[in-house]
Design an enzyme around this catalytic site. Structure first.
Site, PDB file in Angstrom:
ATOM      1  CE  LYS A 292      -6.392  14.144  -0.457  1.00 44.88           C
ATOM      2  NZ  LYS A 292      -6.809  12.918  -1.074  1.00 44.88           N
ATOM      3  NE  ARG A 293      -4.560  10.320   9.676  1.00 42.45           N
ATOM      4  CZ  ARG A 293      -4.404   9.406  10.634  1.00 42.45           C
ATOM      5  NH1 ARG A 293      -5.265   8.419  10.758  1.00 42.45           N
ATOM      6  NH2 ARG A 293      -3.405   9.486  11.490  1.00 42.45           N
TER       7      ARG A 293
ATOM      8  CB  THR B 237     -10.175   4.905  -2.162  1.00 41.50           C
ATOM      9  OG1 THR B 237      -9.802   5.140  -0.806  1.00 41.50           O
ATOM     10  CG2 THR B 237      -9.478   3.654  -2.653  1.00 41.50           C
TER      11      THR B 237
ATOM     12  CE  LYS C  96      -2.913  10.884   2.632  1.00 40.00           C
ATOM     13  NZ  LYS C  96      -3.426  10.099   1.493  1.00 40.00           N
TER      14      LYS C  96
ATOM     15  CG  HIS D 286      -2.163  -0.792   1.059  1.00 42.75           C
ATOM     16  ND1 HIS D 286      -3.297  -0.348   0.418  1.00 42.75           N
ATOM     17  CD2 HIS D 286      -2.434  -2.061   1.452  1.00 42.75           C
ATOM     18  CE1 HIS D 286      -4.212  -1.300   0.434  1.00 42.75           C
ATOM     19  NE2 HIS D 286      -3.711  -2.348   1.049  1.00 42.75           N
TER      20      HIS D 286
ATOM     21  CE  LYS E   2     -14.265   6.189  -0.529  1.00 45.60           C
ATOM     22  NZ  LYS E   2     -13.474   6.205   0.707  1.00 45.60           N
TER      23      LYS E   2
END
Length: 842
Positions: A569-570, A677, A575, A378, A681
């Protein structure tokens, strides 16, 4: 602002959830009252909203139980190959509505509650999220369970029943504060304890080597108590099982060892054993080498393998007789999927069971093990890869360390026979890392002990073959595969966005819910005026509804005609929430400079949790809230720009925010996000994406058409080239005036006047050691955001691109992902057959 249609009013129209049958409604009402009086022992006059929720949950659960038992019986009758999905995280969210959707009960329940004078939405709000995961990895596991049941696979999810899931996030004075998530405090109506399947798990102890094999003795025993949760497939009457283990201390106290009065201490010591399932480690993409975490990893694996072997041996329903003892058939009957390296100990544990307990010769046992296990990777971030210190292993799991040494010895023999004299390669490929503290590299263990290794997006799978696991790929190219992640369209469209689901059903029928590829048909309607209008109208209703929610919770007045620009998101440097912050500041400065210009209004929302020990991530949250304080209170800006930090982002909040988003921010540095993911969405729910060519963005742009995507920034090759050349942040800082101005404002305390150097660590990191190269993508990102604003001013053109995105999102169904795992890794065939319903007399 006129109040938008409630979901209850909308469901009065004929909808994707099927009509409420009259008999159904009568039955539901009577069962609801029965549960209220007899299960909960409550009187209607003194019942609380929570009592009503529990009565409804029990009523819906009744519809699961018959199907659940019948499903398990049919598995024992047919004796199919079973799939075991091992994961330390299952981020399930709420269960009630999802179950009603999958059983086609939603309208009937809605009507029954309405007739009883209760509000369905209010009851649903009483349910606690099952937050047994950190982010993508745990939510993926939840989507996979839904798809495995919907595709008729004999599949089980196995994990830990954490007493406390991912912490609740409070924002206090702009800072993240963690609160324990006591999600079980009112009980959990969806689970069933199964004490008859309790299993012992051993730790510590010592080894005795005998002529007939090795004995692991003098161990400490912890009991694993299973709790089962039913997982219904979509309208096929199949109900699979998620089994989560809870740690219990055994009863035997060794009383003779107690000093006088030591009894109380001994009983209190039981807590130490039960701590194993107490709390989820709150790290995402970061390895924390704590003994308790290694205990958790072994605990779930040891308990699960006992279950797997028991079920393999006794293939009759409820039977304890041994039917099978030939373990060479195990890979024909069992597939074990390791969700990342957290359950990697399944490999040495299976070897221990086969060699020490079942007395198989090593070669035979190893062949069985490799054919049974498969591994999903992952992440490529080095700080996320699990490397356990040898001395910790030696003390906690001495036999497993011996087995790992033997696996490694044989593995290195093979490497040196294929690449004679290549000592460097031997060192790189060893399962044991030398140098300083010796460690076990768990990813290497997974690759060597599995027959299939997969990444979770095409670009990610290519990266692991080219870099992280290059040596292993060269040696065993056939082992490596790609399985691009997916999401379940049941929760992430039908359930969270019924308005959009209805609009789609009107055009193409409802078969797309089981076969998301059918969304491609929507391309025919991309110029259909009525369809464009309907899609835009649903989005506007979702935005109005979310704006009402924001006003209630944040006391900020939102302009519902502004663009909802969302990054949830985290919180992690890779990110790049900081790149988003720089855009906000730049946009703010532009408005201040030319207040009379026509600006496209935006409401920018950022949400996500930071790991409690991750200083930079927590400071990033503080920066976002600080920017919001300045921007939201500036009268010159008005409602043209608002900045909101969404507190306590979790599955339930995602279900509200994603349907309301216009723009989805997926802006990680190319080569760092394995898949994402959340991006899928947003795409399915009609948001456009601004993103780098990273993770699944690459394939999403391909499916929707690059012209319907806002792509910017360096590609993986550019990042690699820059790594070689060297990244110099000050070069960008000195060359780009708007960037310099924004950084100077952060550094000079413009956003933190009371503590001017509050953000010096962030500025320092960005200027001197930014691994994720925020400045390198700044200029292109700002230009791309200008294109976004320009398009948003042409609503019809915008909505056409939205339709292209929805039509292109079929590939990103977890049904497609799971079908590929089933056929290409597990060797089982998905099926769309329905089981007969329990009340079907045939």
């Amino acid at each position: 602002m006129s109040k938008p249609l409630s979901d209850h009013d909308r469901k009065k129209q004929i909808s994707v959830k099927g009509l409420a049958g009259v008999e159904n409604v009568v039955d539901l009402k009577s069962n609801f009252n029965r549960h209220l009086h007899f299960t909960l022992v409550k009187d209607r006059n003194v019942s609380t909203k929570r009592d009503y929720y529990f009565a409804l949950a029990n009523t819906v659960r009744d519809h699961l139980v018959g199907r659940w038992i019948r499903t398990q019986q049919s598995y024992y009758e047919k004796d199919p190959k079973r799939v075991y999905y091992l994961s330390l995280e299952f981020y399930m969210g709420r269960t009630l509505q999802n179950t009603m959707v999958n059983l086609a009960l939603e309208n009937a329940c809605d009507e029954a509650m309405y007739q009883l004078g209760l509000d369905m939405e209010e009851l649903q709000e009483m349910e606690e999220d099952a937050g047994l995961g950190n982010g993508g990895l745990g939510r993926l596991a939840a989507c996979f369970l839904d798809s495995m049941a919907s595709l008729g696979l004999a599949a089980y999810g196995y994990g830990i029943r954490y007493e406390f899931g991912i912490f609740n996030q409070k924002i206090d004075n702009g800072w993240q504060v963690e609160e324990a998530d006591d999600w079980l405090r009112y009980g959990n109506p969806w689970e069933k304890a199964r004490p008859e399947y309790m299993r012992p798990v051993h730790f510590y102890g010592r080894l005795e080597h005998h002529p007939d094999g090795v004995k692991w003795v003098d161990t400490q025993v912890v009991l694993a108590l299973p709790y089962d949760t039913p997982i219904p497939g979509y309208r096929n009457n199949i109900v699979n099982t998620m089994r989560l283990w809870s740690a219990k201390a055994p009863c035997e106290f060794n009383l003779k060892d107690f000093n006088v009065g030591g009894y109380i201490e001994a009983v209190l010591d039981r807590n130490l054993a039960e701590n194993i399932s107490r709390v989820l480690y709150p790290n995402d993409n970061f390895f924390e080498g704590k003994e308790l975490r290694l205990k958790q990893e072994y605990f779930v694996v040891a308990a699960t393998l006992q279950d797997i072997i028991r079920r393999f041996k006794a293939s009759k329903f409820g039977s304890r007789e041994i039917v099978r003892s030939d373990f060479t058939t195990l890979p024909n009957k069992v597939a074990i999927q390791l969700n990342d390296t957290h359950p990697a100990l399944a490999i040495p544990e299976l070897m221990r069971v086969l060699v020490d307990l079942e007395k198989l010769p090593w070669e035979e046992a190893w062949d069985i093990c490799v054919k049974t296990c498969a591994y999903t990777n992952h992440t490529v971030l080095p700080e996320a890869l699990e490397r356990w210190p040898i001395d910790l292993f030696q003390s906690l799991l001495p036999r497993h360390l011996e087995i790992i040494y033997e696996i490694n010895r044989r593995h290195l023999e093979r490497v040196s026979s294929l690449y004679p004299g290549d000592m460097d390669r031997l060192r790189r490929m060893s399962l044991i890392e030398e140098g300083g503290q010796k460690r076990v590299n768990m990813a290497h263990l997974c690759i060597v002990g599995s027959h299939a290794v997969n990444g979770v997006a095409r670009i990610h799978s290519d990266i692991i073959k080219a870099t992280v696991f290059k040596d292993f790929y060269e040696m065993d190219p056939d082992k490596f595969q790609n399985k691009t992640n997916g999401i379940t369209p049941r929760r992430w469209l039908v359930m969270c966005n019924p308005g959009l689901a209805d609009v789609i059903v009107e055009k193409i029928g409802e078969d797309f819910i089981r076969d998301l590829d059918q969304l491609q048909t929507l391309r025919k309607f991309v110029n259909d005026e009525a369809f464009i209008r309907d899609v835009a109208k649903v989005k506007q209703e979702n935005k109005m509804k979310f704006a009402v929610h924001l006003e209630e919770h944040y006391k900020v007045k939102i302009n519902p005609n502004s663009m909802f620009d969302i990054q949830v998101k985290r919180i992690h440097e890779y990110k790049r929430q900081l790149l988003n912050c720089l855009h906000i500041i730049t946009f703010y400065n532009r408005i201040k400079k030319e207040p009379n210009k026509q600006w496209t209004p935006r409401t920018i929302m950022i949400g996500g949790k930071a790991a409690p020990g991750y200083h930079t991530a927590k400071l990033i949250i503080r920066l976002i809230t600080a920017i919001g304080e300045v921007v939201n209170n500036d009268p010159v800006v008005g409602d043209r720009l608002k900045v909101i930090f969404l507190e306590n982002y979790r599955v339930t909040l995602a279900e509200k925010v994603i349907p309301a988003a216009d723009l989805s921010e997926q802006i990680s540095t190319a080569g760092t996000e394995a898949s994402g993911t959340g991006n899928m969405k947003f795409m399915l729910n009609g948001a456009l994406t601004i993103g780098t060519m990273d993770g699944a963005n690459v394939e999403m742009a391909e499916e929707a058409g690059e012209e319907n995507f806002f792509i910017f920034g360096m590609r993986v090759d550019d990042v690699e080239a820059m790594d070689i050349k060297g990244y110099n942040a000050s070069e960008y800082y000195n060359r780009i005036p708007e960037l310099k101005h924004a950084i100077d404002q952060i550094a000079g305390g413009f956003f933190s006047p009371k503590q001017p150097d509050l953000f010096k660590d962030i500025v320092n990191m960005l200027m001197h050691n930014d691994r994720f190269k925020v400045f390198a993508d700044y200029e292109e990102y700002i230009k791309c955001q200008e294109k976004v604003s320009a398009l948003y001013n042409k609503p019809k053109e915008w909505t056409k691109k939205v339709i292209h995105n929805i039509a292109g999102s079929g590939k990103f169904s977890s049904d497609r992902t799971i079908s590929q795992y089933a056929r290409e890794i597990w060797g089982v065939e998905p099926s769309l057959e329905k089981l007969a319903a329990p009340d079907d007399l045939k």
